[in-house]
Design an enzyme around this catalytic site. Structure first.
Site, PDB file in Angstrom:
ATOM      1  N   HIS A  97     -23.729 -22.630  15.787  1.00 14.01           N
ATOM      2  CA  HIS A  97     -22.450 -23.312  15.598  1.00 14.01           C
ATOM      3  C   HIS A  97     -22.032 -23.189  14.136  1.00 14.01           C
ATOM      4  O   HIS A  97     -22.873 -23.231  13.239  1.00 14.01           O
ATOM      5  CB  HIS A  97     -22.570 -24.784  16.012  1.00 14.01           C
ATOM      6  N   GLU A 166     -15.802 -19.164  18.915  1.00 10.63           N
ATOM      7  CA  GLU A 166     -15.173 -20.334  18.305  1.00 10.63           C
ATOM      8  C   GLU A 166     -14.611 -19.969  16.932  1.00 10.63           C
ATOM      9  O   GLU A 166     -15.349 -20.005  15.925  1.00 10.63           O
ATOM     10  CB  GLU A 166     -16.198 -21.451  18.126  1.00 10.63           C
TER      11      GLU A 166
HETATM   12  C1  PEP Z   1     -16.864 -27.431  18.475  1.00 11.18           C
HETATM   13  O1  PEP Z   1     -17.141 -27.982  17.401  1.00 11.18           O
HETATM   14  O2  PEP Z   1     -17.716 -26.768  19.079  1.00 11.18           O
HETATM   15  C2  PEP Z   1     -15.517 -27.593  19.026  1.00 11.18           C
HETATM   16  C3  PEP Z   1     -15.098 -26.765  19.933  1.00 11.18           C
HETATM   17  O3  PEP Z   1     -14.795 -28.646  18.513  1.00 11.18           O
HETATM   18  P1  PEP Z   1     -13.299 -29.086  18.902  1.00 11.18           P
HETATM   19  O4  PEP Z   1     -13.126 -28.928  20.374  1.00 11.18           O
HETATM   20  O5  PEP Z   1     -13.216 -30.522  18.456  1.00 11.18           O
HETATM   21  O6  PEP Z   1     -12.383 -28.195  18.143  1.00 11.18           O
END
Ligand code: PEP
Length: 249
Positions: A97, A166
């Site tokens: 992450h 992400e």
């Molecule tokens: C995350 O931190 O993995 C994430 C997707 O956060 P958010 O949905 O709050 O953007």
């Protein structure tokens, strides 16, 4: 199969299980669609054991967030290994992450975390993503390919690996990628994974970053996306349930 994976980050005390209980009841009652998706929630380490026990053989699967990069047991104060996480009932683990990368996780450490997690029969949710500067400089694909190549290799079993794309600029900001860009990026990630894993199972790639019950409908048509990693919105049963409802209805 679609995945809705909730990342609670630093949130939750024992009684927060009521949030998951409501989500579990919803999934159980969602007879028309519940065979099409899996719900995984990753609470903090302090709650993994009690939650995993409570949801054993129920609809919600429990995972953990992050782990130490060395195997099993060691003289590492405060560290928790994949073996320890598996021993208390977790089935999934988030590795890589951006929160943890920015706190010092290197590619070498991530590779060790992934391998140790897989050796301990945890399914790995491996996160990758570019930052704003990479995006502006058109370096997204290069960054993603490097992150994948430096951690994953053909000796691992892709069946037990889920990649979560992400973009860092999207996490917690309310900004989401343009659908076209997201589709192209997802296809690119799958191409890189297929190059590494050849004829192993088709790659599973999720999107994560500011997914909520309002914007989820924008992802419906993007068939290549196999599900979502959800941070903030996973801390509320109603938001999380509405994400699933609005995705299918
Ligand atoms: C995350 O931190 O993995 C994430 C997707 O956060 P958010 O949905 O709050 O953007």
């Amino acid at each position: 199969m679609r995945y809705f994976i909730g990342n609670w980050k630093m949130f939750g005390v024992p009684k927060s299980i009521s949030i998951l209980d409501k989500i579990n009841k919803f999934v159980k009652s969602d007879k028309k669609f519940n065979k099409k998706y899996k719900v995984v929630i990753t609470p903090p380490h302090t709650l993994v054991q009690s939650y995993a026990k409570f949801f054993l053989n129920k609809k919600i699967l429990i995972g953990a967030q992050n782990c130490f990069y060395k195997d099993n047991f060691g003289a590492n104060t405060g560290a928790i290994s994949p073996l320890m996480i598996k021993s208390i009932g977790a089935q999934y683990i988030i590795v890589g992450h951006s929160d943890n990368r920015s706190e010092g996780d290197t590619d070498v450490m991530l590779k060790a975390k992934v391998e140790s997690s897989l050796n301990n029969k945890l399914k790995v949710v491996f996160c990758i993503g570019e930052n704003k500067e990479h995006k502006i400089k058109n370096k997204t694909f290069e960054v993603l390919e490097n992150q994948i190549q430096s951690t994953l290799n053909e000796k691992l079993n892709l069946k037990n690996i889920i990649v979560a794309y992400e973009p860092i600029w999207s996490i917690g900001t309310g900004q989401i990628p343009e659908p076209d860009d997201l589709l192209k990026t997802t296809i690119f990630i799958k191409k890189v994974l297929k190059k590494i894993f050849k004829k192993q199972k088709s790659p599973i790639v999720l999107y994560g970053g500011s997914v909520d019950s309002k914007n989820i409908s924008q992802f419906k048509k993007l068939n290549e996306i196999d599900g979502f990693l959800i941070g903030g919105a996973s801390k509320s049963d109603q938001n999380f349930i509405d994400i699933i409802k609005n995705y299918y209805r």
